[in-house]
Design an enzyme around this catalytic site. Structure first.
Site, mmCIF file in Angstrom:
data_model
loop_
_atom_site.group_PDB
_atom_site.id
_atom_site.type_symbol
_atom_site.label_atom_id
_atom_site.label_comp_id
_atom_site.label_asym_id
_atom_site.label_seq_id
_atom_site.Cartn_x
_atom_site.Cartn_y
_atom_site.Cartn_z
ATOM 1 N N HIS A 175 -35.901 19.037 -29.639
ATOM 2 C CA HIS A 175 -35.513 20.336 -29.080
ATOM 3 C C HIS A 175 -34.001 20.527 -29.072
ATOM 4 O O HIS A 175 -33.497 21.604 -29.409
ATOM 5 C CB HIS A 175 -36.077 20.452 -27.650
ATOM 6 N N ASN A 427 -28.795 13.492 -54.842
ATOM 7 C CA ASN A 427 -29.003 12.365 -53.922
ATOM 8 C C ASN A 427 -29.707 11.200 -54.612
ATOM 9 O O ASN A 427 -29.218 10.065 -54.620
ATOM 10 C CB ASN A 427 -29.832 12.809 -52.704
ATOM 11 N N ASP A 428 -30.875 11.480 -55.184
ATOM 12 C CA ASP A 428 -31.622 10.417 -55.854
ATOM 13 C C ASP A 428 -30.996 10.023 -57.186
ATOM 14 O O ASP A 428 -31.000 8.846 -57.554
ATOM 15 C CB ASP A 428 -33.082 10.832 -56.063
ATOM 16 N N ARG A 438 -29.548 4.838 -50.975
ATOM 17 C CA ARG A 438 -28.649 5.706 -50.210
ATOM 18 C C ARG A 438 -28.852 5.592 -48.708
ATOM 19 O O ARG A 438 -28.074 6.131 -47.925
ATOM 20 C CB ARG A 438 -28.819 7.168 -50.643
ATOM 21 N N CYS A 475 -29.150 21.081 -56.248
ATOM 22 C CA CYS A 475 -29.777 21.263 -54.938
ATOM 23 C C CYS A 475 -29.582 20.054 -54.029
ATOM 24 O O CYS A 475 -30.072 20.029 -52.901
ATOM 25 C CB CYS A 475 -31.266 21.567 -55.086
#
Length: 539
Positions: A175, A427-428, A438, A475
């Site tokens: 939350h 990233n990958d 990573r 992306c």
């Protein structure tokens, strides 16, 4: 001055007075009302807060509380509570702890984080039975400290004066994080008030981007806060449609949860460059039904006017789903994940494709396959889309690849006659290129996107795409990083799919890159021997 390190989960830098709002349960304080009345009162309180939230565009938080009401009034829970001695408040709380523990033991991170919600409800019920309420005397800018934050607590705050949240417990869907992101409030997880003497802390600086908390900062540190605010103001001023046109770029949003869809409010971003569809599966305890998937896609359609790049299910690696009963692998990042998994689970794959083609996003959607390593991977997956489209009598959308394996990055020309677009998952691709997980911080020196070897890979993809009139975007996190985006622009990229909150900073960086492009030779950058040398080209 002292600096503590936590995990930054909502970006931004602010300073304020540290306020500890943690309330400790004291079971020796007797209940003033019956258990049944306490449940009804807490339910009514939640309903009042929901009404308040809905009237002030806080619908996401309202939905959290609606779930709280369902949990609080769950028949199994209330039956367990009815068997207890109402005067024994510790036993009542233990029922919530036991249920919370069940969720904590689950492998799925989403359900682990729901255990926090159950504990929060139990805590609120005890306070309600004891007639203990929370009041905030917020007259100065303040940074809120707590072990956890409940909706009841945040609803009582003047969020205009809250400069940050520092919460010991919680995850990215808790939350506190939802509220922080919705309101642009910096938030750090993993730091406890027990880590320092809060009574002797006059002021703190919270950096929700780096996760750093500075206790009793000196003047130079406070100056950095003012500089950050001034920079943020300048970035917002330059974040205009005119500048996007001047740069010749398109910004798209990375979307990874229902909350992110509902809270999205950027008028300059009209498309989704990466829809992480796996969250539709991770958030469920059983495989979602076709109608449920279609409804989620329709919600996406309502928020975004233009292109939606829909990544098919990317499960495996660091994303596991218990009910799919995936085999345990020694190295799941190199195992059955992404398109490999969906091709092995044809019914699962066909259901997802059906949900895309049978929803309102068909017509603006582009389907993207993750973890493609060979041309055959792509062709086989594309056949599934064509087959489902034929059965439904639906239009076949544009189909592309998320470039995240070196085999594709090295030879994108192999795919030119087959794909409609490329989207680079930096990233990958980075971790596979340097054989460095990573998720392991000790390997950070291998996670530098400005390494010339990595830039050559990116240049190869971007250049090949541009020469063959194939759409190419990024992306991965590199598109949300000011240095990374700067370099991508120099390399010829013009479509950036990013975290929407980073868009103003990225546009500001791209404007500098456009100026630098007049005097920069790309080949000179690519000929550098290390990332330190590359950084010298960034102004």
């Amino acid at each position: 001055m002292r600096v503590l390190q936590g995990t930054g989960v909502s970006p931004g830098v602010n300073a304020g007075k540290p306020i500890n709002i943690e309330r400790t349960l004291d079971f020796s304080t007797p209940a003033t009302i019956s258990l049944d009345k306490g449940i009804k009162e807490l339910t009514a309180k939640y309903k009042n807060i929901i009404e308040k939230y809905n009237s002030s565009s806080r619908e996401i938080e309202a939905e959290v509380l609606e779930a709280y009401i369902l949990i609080l009034n769950d028949p199994d829970l209330t039956n367990s509570l009815s068997e207890l001695n109402e005067e024994n408040l510790e036993q009542i709380y233990d029922v919530f702890l036991e249920q919370s523990e069940v969720f904590k033991q689950m492998d799925d991170e989403y359900f682990q984080q729901r255990s926090e919600d159950i504990e929060a409800i139990g805590k609120e019920l005890i306070f309600t039975l004891q007639n203990i309420s929370i009041e905030f005397d917020a007259e100065v800018p303040q940074v809120i400290f707590a072990n956890e934050l409940t909706p009841n607590e945040t609803s009582s705050m003047n969020l205009n004066l809250v400069k940050g949240f520092v919460v010991k417990e919680g995850g990215p869907t808790s939350h506190a994080v939802i509220v922080a992101k919705n309101y642009g409030i910096p938030c750090i997880l993993g730091i406890s008030i027990a880590d320092f003497d809060i009574d002797n802390a006059v002021e703190v600086i919270i950096n929700g981007s780096t996760g750093e908390l500075t206790i009793n900062p000196d003047e130079s540190s406070l100056k950095i806060v003012e500089e950050y605010k001034a920079t943020a103001t300048r970035q917002l001023e330059s974040y205009t449609e005119d500048n996007l046109n001047k740069l010749g770029v398109e910004l798209r949003a990375n979307i990874g949860s229902t909350d992110e869809i509902k809270s999205f409010k950027d008028s300059l971003i009209k498309s989704v460059g990466l829809f992480r569809s796996e969250f539709l599966y991770i958030e469920e305890s059983t495989e979602p039904e076709l109608d449920s998937l279609i409804n989620s896609n329709n919600l996406l359609n309502e928020k975004f006017e233009e292109t939606i790049v829909y990544r098919t299910l990317d499960i495996g690696g660091d994303k596991q789903v218990d009910y799919l009963n995936l085999p345990k692998e020694e190295n799941p990042f190199l195992g059955v994940r992404g398109v490999r998994l969906t091709l092995e689970n044809r019914q699962l794959f066909e259901t997802q494709i059906s949900s895309i083609l049978d929803s309102n996003i068909n017509g603006k959607v582009k389907i993207m396959f993750p973890m493609v390593a060979t041309l055959e991977d792509f062709q086989e997956a594309k056949e599934v889309v064509v087959s489902v489209a034929d059965k439904l009598g639906a239009e076949i959308p544009k189909i592309g690849i998320m470039v995240e394996t070196p085999s594709v990055a090295i030879s994108p020309e192999i795919y030119i006659d087959e794909v409609d677009f490329f989207s680079i998952g930096t990233n990958d691709l980075l971790q596979y290129s340097f054989a460095a997980d990573r998720g392991i911080t000790s390997l950070n020196k291998y996670h530098d996107v400005l390494n010339p070897s990595f830039l050559k890979l990116l240049h190869n993809i971007i250049n090949t795409s541009n020469q063959n009139d194939i759409e190419v975007s990024v992306c991965g996190d590199m598109a949300s990083d000011t240095e990374g985006a700067y370099m991508l622009y120099l390399l010829g990229l013009r479509i950036f799919s990013l975290a929407p909150s980073q868009a103003p900073a990225i546009v500001s960086s791209l404007l500098k890159a456009k100026e630098a492009l007049k005097n920069i030779n790309i080949e000179e950058i690519l000929s550098q021997k290390n990332s330190q040398s590359v950084r010298k080209f960034i102004i």
